[in-house]
Design a protein around this motif. Structure first.
Motif, PDB file in Angstrom:
ATOM      1  N   THR A  90       0.815  -1.213   0.000  1.00 23.19           N
ATOM      2  CA  THR A  90       0.000   0.000   0.000  1.00 23.19           C
ATOM      3  C   THR A  90       0.851   1.267   0.000  1.00 23.19           C
ATOM      4  O   THR A  90       0.353   2.361   0.232  1.00 23.19           O
ATOM      5  CB  THR A  90      -0.921   0.022   1.241  1.00 23.19           C
ATOM      6  OG1 THR A  90      -0.091  -0.116   2.383  1.00 23.19           O
ATOM      7  CG2 THR A  90      -1.950  -1.065   1.191  1.00 23.19           C
ATOM      8  N   SER A  91       2.147   1.106  -0.233  1.00 24.17           N
ATOM      9  CA  SER A  91       3.053   2.245  -0.045  1.00 24.17           C
ATOM     10  C   SER A  91       2.748   3.392  -1.003  1.00 24.17           C
ATOM     11  O   SER A  91       2.866   4.551  -0.643  1.00 24.17           O
ATOM     12  CB  SER A  91       4.499   1.793  -0.220  1.00 24.17           C
ATOM     13  OG  SER A  91       4.641   1.225  -1.517  1.00 24.17           O
ATOM     14  N   GLY A  92       2.350   3.093  -2.239  1.00 21.21           N
ATOM     15  CA  GLY A  92       2.172   4.132  -3.234  1.00 21.21           C
ATOM     16  C   GLY A  92       0.869   4.903  -3.117  1.00 21.21           C
ATOM     17  O   GLY A  92       0.740   5.971  -3.702  1.00 21.21           O
ATOM     18  N   ILE A  93      -0.104   4.390  -2.345  1.00 22.65           N
ATOM     19  CA  ILE A  93      -1.408   5.043  -2.354  1.00 22.65           C
ATOM     20  C   ILE A  93      -1.738   5.702  -1.018  1.00 22.65           C
ATOM     21  O   ILE A  93      -1.270   5.302   0.038  1.00 22.65           O
ATOM     22  CB  ILE A  93      -2.549   4.072  -2.713  1.00 22.65           C
ATOM     23  CG1 ILE A  93      -2.105   2.637  -2.449  1.00 22.65           C
ATOM     24  CG2 ILE A  93      -3.050   4.288  -4.118  1.00 22.65           C
ATOM     25  CD1 ILE A  93      -3.183   1.638  -2.678  1.00 22.65           C
ATOM     26  N   ASN A  94      -2.592   6.669  -1.145  1.00 22.88           N
ATOM     27  CA  ASN A  94      -2.992   7.475  -0.001  1.00 22.88           C
ATOM     28  C   ASN A  94      -4.358   6.993   0.473  1.00 22.88           C
ATOM     29  O   ASN A  94      -5.362   7.163  -0.207  1.00 22.88           O
ATOM     30  CB  ASN A  94      -3.057   8.933  -0.478  1.00 22.88           C
ATOM     31  CG  ASN A  94      -3.244   9.868   0.687  1.00 22.88           C
ATOM     32  OD1 ASN A  94      -3.092   9.454   1.830  1.00 22.88           O
ATOM     33  ND2 ASN A  94      -3.558  11.114   0.389  1.00 22.88           N
ATOM     34  N   ILE A  95      -4.415   6.362   1.657  1.00 25.07           N
ATOM     35  CA  ILE A  95      -5.690   5.848   2.166  1.00 25.07           C
ATOM     36  C   ILE A  95      -6.136   6.717   3.325  1.00 25.07           C
ATOM     37  O   ILE A  95      -5.382   6.954   4.268  1.00 25.07           O
ATOM     38  CB  ILE A  95      -5.556   4.387   2.632  1.00 25.07           C
ATOM     39  CG1 ILE A  95      -5.061   3.511   1.469  1.00 25.07           C
ATOM     40  CG2 ILE A  95      -6.882   3.873   3.166  1.00 25.07           C
ATOM     41  CD1 ILE A  95      -4.695   2.116   1.884  1.00 25.07           C
ATOM     42  N   GLN A  96      -7.384   7.173   3.236  1.00 25.31           N
ATOM     43  CA  GLN A  96      -7.916   8.005   4.321  1.00 25.31           C
ATOM     44  C   GLN A  96      -9.145   7.339   4.918  1.00 25.31           C
ATOM     45  O   GLN A  96     -10.013   6.832   4.211  1.00 25.31           O
ATOM     46  CB  GLN A  96      -8.287   9.379   3.768  1.00 25.31           C
ATOM     47  CG  GLN A  96      -7.071  10.230   3.463  1.00 25.31           C
ATOM     48  CD  GLN A  96      -7.454  11.683   3.226  1.00 25.31           C
ATOM     49  OE1 GLN A  96      -8.625  11.994   3.093  1.00 25.31           O
ATOM     50  NE2 GLN A  96      -6.457  12.539   3.190  1.00 25.31           N
ATOM     51  N   VAL A  97      -9.199   7.307   6.254  1.00 23.19           N
ATOM     52  CA  VAL A  97     -10.390   6.833   6.945  1.00 23.19           C
ATOM     53  C   VAL A  97     -10.853   7.943   7.862  1.00 23.19           C
ATOM     54  O   VAL A  97     -10.103   8.383   8.741  1.00 23.19           O
ATOM     55  CB  VAL A  97     -10.101   5.553   7.751  1.00 23.19           C
ATOM     56  CG1 VAL A  97     -11.323   5.157   8.555  1.00 23.19           C
ATOM     57  CG2 VAL A  97      -9.693   4.431   6.824  1.00 23.19           C
ATOM     58  N   ASN A  98     -12.067   8.443   7.667  1.00 23.48           N
ATOM     59  CA  ASN A  98     -12.616   9.547   8.445  1.00 23.48           C
ATOM     60  C   ASN A  98     -11.684  10.766   8.426  1.00 23.48           C
ATOM     61  O   ASN A  98     -11.464  11.430   9.432  1.00 23.48           O
ATOM     62  CB  ASN A  98     -12.872   9.132   9.905  1.00 23.48           C
ATOM     63  CG  ASN A  98     -14.023   8.152   9.983  1.00 23.48           C
ATOM     64  OD1 ASN A  98     -14.821   8.050   9.054  1.00 23.48           O
ATOM     65  ND2 ASN A  98     -14.093   7.403  11.069  1.00 23.48           N
ATOM     66  N   GLY A  99     -11.112  11.041   7.269  1.00 23.32           N
ATOM     67  CA  GLY A  99     -10.260  12.203   7.118  1.00 23.32           C
ATOM     68  C   GLY A  99      -8.863  12.033   7.659  1.00 23.32           C
ATOM     69  O   GLY A  99      -8.020  12.907   7.510  1.00 23.32           O
ATOM     70  N   LYS A 100      -8.566  10.892   8.325  1.00 17.95           N
ATOM     71  CA  LYS A 100      -7.213  10.667   8.852  1.00 17.95           C
ATOM     72  C   LYS A 100      -6.473   9.725   7.937  1.00 17.95           C
ATOM     73  O   LYS A 100      -7.053   8.765   7.431  1.00 17.95           O
ATOM     74  CB  LYS A 100      -7.301  10.047  10.251  1.00 17.95           C
ATOM     75  CG  LYS A 100      -7.475  11.069  11.354  1.00 17.95           C
ATOM     76  CD  LYS A 100      -7.503  10.359  12.694  1.00 17.95           C
ATOM     77  CE  LYS A 100      -8.070  11.266  13.767  1.00 17.95           C
ATOM     78  NZ  LYS A 100      -8.487  10.472  14.937  1.00 17.95           N
ATOM     79  N   LYS A 101      -5.220  10.054   7.800  1.00 15.81           N
ATOM     80  CA  LYS A 101      -4.413   9.221   6.916  1.00 15.81           C
ATOM     81  C   LYS A 101      -3.982   7.952   7.646  1.00 15.81           C
ATOM     82  O   LYS A 101      -3.534   8.004   8.801  1.00 15.81           O
ATOM     83  CB  LYS A 101      -3.191  10.016   6.453  1.00 15.81           C
ATOM     84  CG  LYS A 101      -2.552   9.405   5.233  1.00 15.81           C
ATOM     85  CD  LYS A 101      -1.340  10.185   4.788  1.00 15.81           C
ATOM     86  CE  LYS A 101      -0.612   9.381   3.740  1.00 15.81           C
ATOM     87  NZ  LYS A 101       0.802   9.648   3.707  1.00 15.81           N
ATOM     88  N   VAL A 102      -4.171   6.815   6.998  1.00 15.47           N
ATOM     89  CA  VAL A 102      -3.698   5.553   7.570  1.00 15.47           C
ATOM     90  C   VAL A 102      -2.796   4.874   6.547  1.00 15.47           C
ATOM     91  O   VAL A 102      -2.779   5.263   5.385  1.00 15.47           O
ATOM     92  CB  VAL A 102      -4.878   4.617   7.945  1.00 15.47           C
ATOM     93  CG1 VAL A 102      -5.681   5.188   9.078  1.00 15.47           C
ATOM     94  CG2 VAL A 102      -5.757   4.339   6.735  1.00 15.47           C
ATOM     95  N   ASN A 103      -2.056   3.905   6.996  1.00 11.90           N
ATOM     96  CA  ASN A 103      -1.308   3.134   5.995  1.00 11.90           C
ATOM     97  C   ASN A 103      -1.467   1.648   6.312  1.00 11.90           C
ATOM     98  O   ASN A 103      -0.852   1.036   7.005  1.00 11.90           O
ATOM     99  CB  ASN A 103       0.135   3.555   5.923  1.00 11.90           C
ATOM    100  CG  ASN A 103       0.811   3.597   7.269  1.00 11.90           C
ATOM    101  OD1 ASN A 103       0.115   3.419   8.260  1.00 11.90           O
ATOM    102  ND2 ASN A 103       2.085   3.817   7.311  1.00 11.90           N
TER     103      ASN A 103
END
Lengths: 103, 250
Positions: A90-103
């Motif tokens: 998942t390193s290349g993508i930007n994942i957001q949950v409830n506006g917070k960035k997670v990895n």
């Protein structure tokens, strides 16, 4: 070979449908059963024959089972577009949950 | 609703809800159908004789044998939700002591099916009136046809015209003595058994569109004294309709 066959059988029995199909199946269940119940009562009352009420009601239920339970192609018209497979996790993508960035 | 099993459960679950609601509406719909049952019940003859409850019994009791006339129009009790009507006639007589309640015993009963009920051997078959009997014996050439006709009630469901009808049951008091008891009365009662809904008893009062039972009560009568050997056996027979089931005793 045997595993693949078993997988196919499991898929066929499980009969998964997509989200839009689930919404449609839910609507059809409610509508078909309620309408067949209303028709069954009205016909029986007008014809003064309670046996026809029973048979129309049972027939409507059988029809609903047939229309809703098998995974008809109609219920799989909106497949979910998953993200393409990433080679580096998942390193290349930007994942957001409830506006917070997670990895 | 994602898999076959869940869809099946959902459809069945909602089907039971719909079935229950439709049944409730059917049960309520009969209140919209007017009822006006009426009947006329008269005592024809009453005899009291000595007898025994069964063949080997050493106990000797007094039995009352009551014959009656009944003209009833209960056709309005039969609507689309009626399965059958259980009809019975009681003889009620007061107790010897004022503090004790009156005694009641059934002398005759019948199960009258509606047209929607499947055939059953215990269903009452109204006997053909004597005046009509000659008409059926005339056409005796076709014997199989007349036999079939004999298995059908002479009147539509709920209509009864019984003349000098023998009782189905001889009655006795719990003390075994019923001769010379006074102020007895014959009463017609019924239960309406629906396909779905409430079992209804006969009423004398009106409820909305339903009239109470009119008539169906005889005048007061007294049980006579014991009739000894003078009573003819032929007079003391009990009788049902022409239905298949026969009483095992009596």
């Amino acid at each position: 070979m045997a595993d693949e066959l078993l997988e196919n059988v499991r898929d066929a029995l499980e009969g998964q449908i997509d989200f839009e199909g689930q919404r449609l199946a839910e609507l059809l269940t409610t509508a078909l059963l309620a309408i067949s119940g209303i028709i069954a009562f009205l016909y029986g009352y007008i014809a003064q024959d309670i046996a026809s009420t029973l048979y129309i009601g049972l027939g409507g239920a059988a029809l609903t089972f047939l229309a809703v339970v098998p995974p008809w192609p109609l219920y799989n018209k909106h497949p979910i577009a998953w993200l393409p497979r990433q080679s580096g996790g998942t390193s290349g993508i930007n994942i957001q949950v409830n506006g917070k960035k997670v990895n | 609703m994602h898999s076959t099993l869940v869809r099946g459960q959902n459809v069945f679950g909602f089907f039971t809800t719909v079935a229950f609601c439709v049944a409730g509406i059917i049960a309520a719909s009969v209140f919209l159908i007017p009822q006006a049952p009426s009947a006329s019940l008269q005592l024809r003859n009453v005899q009291v004789v000595k007898g025994r409850p069964h063949y080997y019994s050493p106990k000797r009791e007094e039995y009352a044998h009551i014959k009656f006339d009944l003209d009833a129009d209960l056709t309005t009790l039969f609507n689309w939700n009626t399965k059958q009507v259980f009809l019975y006639i009681t003889a009620t007589y007061p107790s010897l002591r004022a503090s004790e309640p009156a005694s009641s015993a059934i002398i005759w009963d019948a199960i009258i099916p509606s047209s929607s009920a499947p055939w059953h051997t215990n269903h009452y078959i109204h006997p053909v009136a004597p005046s009509d009997k000659s008409a059926t014996t005339k056409g005796k050439k076709n014997s199989s046809k007349s036999k079939k006709a004999a298995k059908k009630s002479a009147y539509p469901a709920g209509e009864l015209h019984l003349k000098n009808q023998r009782p189905k049951y001889q009655i006795t008091d719990y003390a075994g003595r019923i001769a010379n008891r006074t102020d007895a009365v014959l009463e017609l009662h019924y239960n309406v058994q629906p396909w779905v809904g409430l079992l209804l008893w006969d009423r004398r009062s009106d409820i909305a569109m339903w009239k109470g039972l009119e008539g169906g009560r005889s005048e007061l009568f007294n049980f006579p004294g014991l009739k000894g050997a003078a009573a003819k056996k032929e007079d003391l027979k009990t009788e049902k309709g022409a239905e298949g089931h026969r009483l095992m005793a009596g």
